[in-house]
Design a protein around this motif. Structure first.
Motif, PDB file in Angstrom:
ATOM      1  N   CYS A 225      -7.723   1.446 -46.911  1.00  6.03           N
ATOM      2  CA  CYS A 225      -8.508   2.631 -46.551  1.00  6.03           C
ATOM      3  C   CYS A 225      -8.983   3.358 -47.798  1.00  6.03           C
ATOM      4  CB  CYS A 225      -7.660   3.606 -45.716  1.00  6.03           C
ATOM      5  SG  CYS A 225      -7.175   2.992 -44.092  1.00  6.03           S
ATOM      6  N   ARG A 226     -10.052   4.117 -47.644  1.00  3.88           N
ATOM      7  CA  ARG A 226     -10.455   5.047 -48.694  1.00  3.88           C
ATOM      8  C   ARG A 226      -9.963   6.428 -48.298  1.00  3.88           C
ATOM      9  NH1 ARG A 226     -14.836   8.040 -47.028  1.00  3.88           N
ATOM     10  NH2 ARG A 226     -16.116   7.172 -45.342  1.00  3.88           N
ATOM     11  N   PRO A 227      -9.574   7.247 -49.270  1.00  8.28           N
ATOM     12  CA  PRO A 227      -9.036   8.568 -48.946  1.00  8.28           C
ATOM     13  C   PRO A 227     -10.092   9.489 -48.367  1.00  8.28           C
ATOM     14  CG  PRO A 227      -9.339   8.353 -51.309  1.00  8.28           C
ATOM     15  CD  PRO A 227      -9.609   6.995 -50.724  1.00  8.28           C
ATOM     16  N   VAL A 228      -9.680  10.288 -47.395  1.00 11.58           N
ATOM     17  CA  VAL A 228     -10.547  11.300 -46.797  1.00 11.58           C
ATOM     18  C   VAL A 228      -9.777  12.619 -46.763  1.00 11.58           C
ATOM     19  CG1 VAL A 228     -11.709  12.086 -44.703  1.00 11.58           C
ATOM     20  CG2 VAL A 228     -11.882   9.688 -45.394  1.00 11.58           C
ATOM     21  N   VAL A 229     -10.382  13.650 -47.330  1.00 12.90           N
ATOM     22  CA  VAL A 229      -9.807  14.995 -47.312  1.00 12.90           C
ATOM     23  C   VAL A 229     -10.823  15.924 -46.659  1.00 12.90           C
ATOM     24  CG1 VAL A 229      -8.925  16.924 -48.679  1.00 12.90           C
ATOM     25  CG2 VAL A 229      -8.516  14.564 -49.436  1.00 12.90           C
ATOM     26  N   VAL A 246      -9.609   6.101 -44.113  1.00 15.04           N
ATOM     27  CA  VAL A 246     -10.433   5.388 -43.147  1.00 15.04           C
ATOM     28  C   VAL A 246     -10.917   4.093 -43.772  1.00 15.04           C
ATOM     29  CG1 VAL A 246     -11.167   7.529 -42.038  1.00 15.04           C
ATOM     30  CG2 VAL A 246     -12.600   6.497 -43.809  1.00 15.04           C
ATOM     31  N   GLY A 247     -11.136   3.105 -42.917  1.00 14.80           N
ATOM     32  CA  GLY A 247     -11.666   1.823 -43.343  1.00 14.80           C
ATOM     33  C   GLY A 247     -12.432   1.203 -42.199  1.00 14.80           C
ATOM     34  N   PRO A 248     -13.026   0.030 -42.425  1.00 16.68           N
ATOM     35  CA  PRO A 248     -13.816  -0.615 -41.377  1.00 16.68           C
ATOM     36  C   PRO A 248     -13.035  -0.860 -40.092  1.00 16.68           C
ATOM     37  CG  PRO A 248     -14.191  -1.670 -43.492  1.00 16.68           C
ATOM     38  CD  PRO A 248     -13.050  -0.729 -43.682  1.00 16.68           C
ATOM     39  N   SER A 283     -16.524   2.784 -39.359  1.00 20.15           N
ATOM     40  CA  SER A 283     -16.267   1.708 -38.392  1.00 20.15           C
ATOM     41  C   SER A 283     -17.111   1.932 -37.152  1.00 20.15           C
ATOM     42  CB  SER A 283     -14.787   1.677 -38.022  1.00 20.15           C
ATOM     43  OG  SER A 283     -14.438   2.813 -37.270  1.00 20.15           O
ATOM     44  N   ALA A 284     -17.063   0.990 -36.258  1.00 22.46           N
ATOM     45  CA  ALA A 284     -17.810   1.100 -34.999  1.00 22.46           C
ATOM     46  C   ALA A 284     -16.930   1.641 -33.888  1.00 22.46           C
ATOM     47  CB  ALA A 284     -18.370  -0.260 -34.602  1.00 22.46           C
ATOM     48  N   GLY A 285     -15.731   2.124 -34.226  1.00 23.08           N
ATOM     49  CA  GLY A 285     -14.791   2.609 -33.227  1.00 23.08           C
ATOM     50  C   GLY A 285     -15.167   3.968 -32.688  1.00 23.08           C
ATOM     51  N   GLY A 286     -14.361   4.464 -31.728  1.00 21.39           N
ATOM     52  CA  GLY A 286     -14.611   5.764 -31.116  1.00 21.39           C
ATOM     53  C   GLY A 286     -14.116   6.894 -31.980  1.00 21.39           C
ATOM     54  N   ASP A 287     -14.349   8.107 -31.519  1.00 23.05           N
ATOM     55  CA  ASP A 287     -13.910   9.300 -32.229  1.00 23.05           C
ATOM     56  C   ASP A 287     -12.402   9.402 -32.225  1.00 23.05           C
ATOM     57  OD1 ASP A 287     -13.241  12.411 -32.185  1.00 23.05           O
ATOM     58  OD2 ASP A 287     -15.153  12.108 -33.194  1.00 23.05           O
ATOM     59  N   LEU A 288     -11.872  10.002 -33.297  1.00 30.84           N
ATOM     60  CA  LEU A 288     -10.427  10.148 -33.424  1.00 30.84           C
ATOM     61  C   LEU A 288      -9.811  10.849 -32.224  1.00 30.84           C
ATOM     62  CD1 LEU A 288      -7.965   9.841 -35.327  1.00 30.84           C
ATOM     63  CD2 LEU A 288      -8.489  12.109 -36.203  1.00 30.84           C
ATOM     64  N   HIS A 289     -10.561  11.772 -31.613  1.00 32.21           N
ATOM     65  CA  HIS A 289     -10.019  12.524 -30.491  1.00 32.21           C
ATOM     66  C   HIS A 289      -9.790  11.648 -29.269  1.00 32.21           C
ATOM     67  CE1 HIS A 289     -11.740  15.520 -33.141  1.00 32.21           C
ATOM     68  NE2 HIS A 289     -10.993  16.418 -32.550  1.00 32.21           N
ATOM     69  N   ASP A 290     -10.419  10.457 -29.247  1.00 36.18           N
ATOM     70  CA  ASP A 290     -10.243   9.572 -28.107  1.00 36.18           C
ATOM     71  C   ASP A 290      -9.013   8.689 -28.236  1.00 36.18           C
ATOM     72  OD1 ASP A 290     -12.592  10.526 -27.054  1.00 36.18           O
ATOM     73  OD2 ASP A 290     -13.822   9.014 -28.056  1.00 36.18           O
ATOM     74  N   GLU A 291      -8.360   8.727 -29.392  1.00 35.93           N
ATOM     75  CA  GLU A 291      -7.221   7.850 -29.603  1.00 35.93           C
ATOM     76  C   GLU A 291      -5.948   8.534 -29.125  1.00 35.93           C
ATOM     77  OE1 GLU A 291      -7.089   6.502 -33.589  1.00 35.93           O
ATOM     78  OE2 GLU A 291      -8.999   5.472 -33.466  1.00 35.93           O
ATOM     79  N   PRO A 292      -5.083   7.826 -28.438  1.00 35.78           N
ATOM     80  CA  PRO A 292      -3.899   8.452 -27.873  1.00 35.78           C
ATOM     81  C   PRO A 292      -2.903   8.947 -28.903  1.00 35.78           C
ATOM     82  CG  PRO A 292      -3.807   6.061 -27.617  1.00 35.78           C
ATOM     83  CD  PRO A 292      -5.190   6.398 -28.082  1.00 35.78           C
ATOM     84  N   ASP A 293      -2.931   8.394 -30.123  1.00 37.84           N
ATOM     85  CA  ASP A 293      -1.932   8.807 -31.092  1.00 37.84           C
ATOM     86  C   ASP A 293      -2.482   9.830 -32.088  1.00 37.84           C
ATOM     87  OD1 ASP A 293      -2.182   5.900 -33.319  1.00 37.84           O
ATOM     88  OD2 ASP A 293      -3.687   7.098 -32.275  1.00 37.84           O
ATOM     89  N   GLY A 294      -3.614  10.442 -31.808  1.00 43.88           N
ATOM     90  CA  GLY A 294      -4.129  11.480 -32.693  1.00 43.88           C
ATOM     91  C   GLY A 294      -5.061  12.387 -31.935  1.00 43.88           C
ATOM     92  N   THR A 295      -4.534  13.312 -31.162  1.00 48.01           N
ATOM     93  CA  THR A 295      -5.379  14.108 -30.291  1.00 48.01           C
ATOM     94  C   THR A 295      -5.350  15.571 -30.678  1.00 48.01           C
ATOM     95  OG1 THR A 295      -3.557  14.471 -28.755  1.00 48.01           O
ATOM     96  CG2 THR A 295      -4.935  12.550 -28.362  1.00 48.01           C
ATOM     97  N   ALA A 296      -6.377  16.297 -30.199  1.00 55.26           N
ATOM     98  CA  ALA A 296      -6.398  17.746 -30.359  1.00 55.26           C
ATOM     99  C   ALA A 296      -6.554  18.338 -28.974  1.00 55.26           C
ATOM    100  CB  ALA A 296      -7.558  18.173 -31.250  1.00 55.26           C
ATOM    101  N   VAL A 297      -5.582  19.115 -28.556  1.00 57.24           N
ATOM    102  CA  VAL A 297      -5.596  19.686 -27.212  1.00 57.24           C
ATOM    103  C   VAL A 297      -5.503  21.193 -27.342  1.00 57.24           C
ATOM    104  CG1 VAL A 297      -4.452  19.752 -24.995  1.00 57.24           C
ATOM    105  CG2 VAL A 297      -4.445  17.635 -26.303  1.00 57.24           C
ATOM    106  N   GLY A 298      -6.549  21.882 -26.861  1.00 56.65           N
ATOM    107  CA  GLY A 298      -6.524  23.350 -26.920  1.00 56.65           C
ATOM    108  C   GLY A 298      -6.395  23.885 -28.317  1.00 56.65           C
ATOM    109  N   GLY A 299      -6.936  23.130 -29.322  1.00 60.56           N
ATOM    110  CA  GLY A 299      -6.896  23.607 -30.697  1.00 60.56           C
ATOM    111  C   GLY A 299      -5.590  23.308 -31.387  1.00 60.56           C
ATOM    112  N   ARG A 300      -4.639  22.621 -30.732  1.00 62.04           N
ATOM    113  CA  ARG A 300      -3.364  22.335 -31.372  1.00 62.04           C
ATOM    114  C   ARG A 300      -3.308  20.872 -31.767  1.00 62.04           C
ATOM    115  NH1 ARG A 300       1.523  24.504 -31.810  1.00 62.04           N
ATOM    116  NH2 ARG A 300       0.911  26.260 -30.514  1.00 62.04           N
ATOM    117  N   ALA A 301      -3.042  20.605 -33.049  1.00 66.92           N
ATOM    118  CA  ALA A 301      -2.912  19.226 -33.501  1.00 66.92           C
ATOM    119  C   ALA A 301      -1.540  18.706 -33.103  1.00 66.92           C
ATOM    120  CB  ALA A 301      -3.079  19.147 -35.020  1.00 66.92           C
ATOM    121  N   GLN A 302      -1.523  17.595 -32.380  1.00 69.89           N
ATOM    122  CA  GLN A 302      -0.276  17.038 -31.884  1.00 69.89           C
ATOM    123  C   GLN A 302       0.335  16.078 -32.895  1.00 69.89           C
ATOM    124  OE1 GLN A 302       0.158  19.065 -29.414  1.00 69.89           O
ATOM    125  NE2 GLN A 302       0.223  17.701 -27.668  1.00 69.89           N
TER     126      GLN A 302
END
Length: 312
Positions: A225-229, A246-248, A283-302
């Motif tokens: 991955c390349r670093p993302v801040v 993130v990476g391909p 990548s051609a994948g979906g948005d991070l919010h669509d992934e079950p292991d990295g969600t944002a619900v009501g403004g709270r990072a899980q």
């Protein structure tokens, strides 16, 4: 009064940086191990520690006025007899004009200084070449011309390392493009997506990081991955930082940290959205919010199993 020795430059990106360094090595450039291949916009300047936020703001404002561009460099020439350089000059075309405008934009405030010579944009291959070696290099490399894409501007700091040698280390980068402001008309945030954790964001992390949790996991870039801040500012002050890679075929969020007095205001949600957008670009994948292991619900990072996400 403590001061930092800073400079502003366009760093030659990969893979061209290795090509340029090969020429520097062949020419015996004494600065090869001390500074990456670069085009100087602001030469070394002493800046008071308390003025560092203003210097970083200058870079953000300047970067917002420009888009990624290509500069055409070469063939090698020299500033001799004034200085015994071998360098790649910048062609006086559209790319060269952008370089000059960008230089004017960053050469202000705490980054402005008195100059011995006028501004002549170039990438140095050797800064103290002997006459015979310099003459041979100009002949041997007379056909060397390269187009270099630049998509961001860097702040560098001179630092002393364990071997006691001083080196110029990139400490902040700001991509070119319009300011990314979310929440206009309400609680506004300015978001910057970079590769480096800038000094202001690093100080924010140090002050906000929980004492009972290790900090090391957030600094490691996942393999492949390349670093993302992603740094969020409100009225110029850092109020949140997200880090990962993130990476391909991979995206990994390592940490999300929001200022204690800014929680429950959607800062984490905006950080996650910006990180997700950057991952989508890789990548051609979906948005991070669509992934079950990295969600944002009501403004709270899980919390999730690939790192620690802390939010409001």
């Amino acid at each position: 009064m403590p001061r930092l020795r800073l400079g502003v430059a366009l760093l030659v990106p990969a893979p061209l940086d290795s090509e340029i360094d090969g020429l520097r090595r062949a020419l015996g450039d004494g600065a090869l191990e001390r500074v990456p291949p670069h085009l100087t916009l602001v030469p070394p300047v002493n800046v008071r520690v308390e003025d560092l936020p203003e210097a970083l703001a200058v870079l953000r404002q300047a970067a917002a006025r420009h888009s990624p561009f290509v500069a055409r460099l070469g063939p090698p020439t020299t500033f001799a007899p004034a200085t015994a350089t071998v360098h790649l000059g910048v062609h006086e075309d559209e790319g060269g004009e952008i370089v000059r405008r960008l230089r004017d934009d960053v050469f202000v405030g705490p980054l402005e200084r008195t100059l011995t010579f006028g501004f002549e944009p170039h990438v140095t291959l050797a800064d103290d070449a002997l006459d015979d070696r310099r003459a041979a290099a100009l002949v041997a490399l007379s056909d060397y011309v390269v187009e270099v894409p630049f998509d961001r501007v860097h702040l560098l700091q001179e630092q002393r390392h364990g071997d006691a040698h001083r080196r110029w280390v990139p400490v902040a980068d700001v991509p070119f493009g319009p300011r990314r402001v979310v929440g206009r008309g309400g609680v506004e945030l300015e978001l910057v997506v970079s590769s480096l954790l800038d000094p202001e964001a690093a100080a924010f992390e140090s002050g906000e990081w929980p004492d009972d949790e290790p900090h090391s996991a957030a600094t490691a870039v996942p393999a492949g991955c390349r670093p993302v801040v992603v740094t969020a500012r409100r009225r110029g002050e850092v109020v949140g930082v997200a880090r990962g890679g993130v990476g391909p075929d991979r995206r990994e969020l390592c940490s999300v940290l929001v200022a204690r007095d800014q929680r429950a205001q959607g800062v984490a949600r905006q950080l996650l959205a910006a990180f997700g957008h950057e991952a989508d670009q890789a990548s051609a994948g979906g948005d991070l919010h669509d992934e079950p292991d990295g969600t944002a619900v009501g403004g709270r990072a899980q919390e999730h199993d690939r790192g620690d996400a802390r939010g409001p």
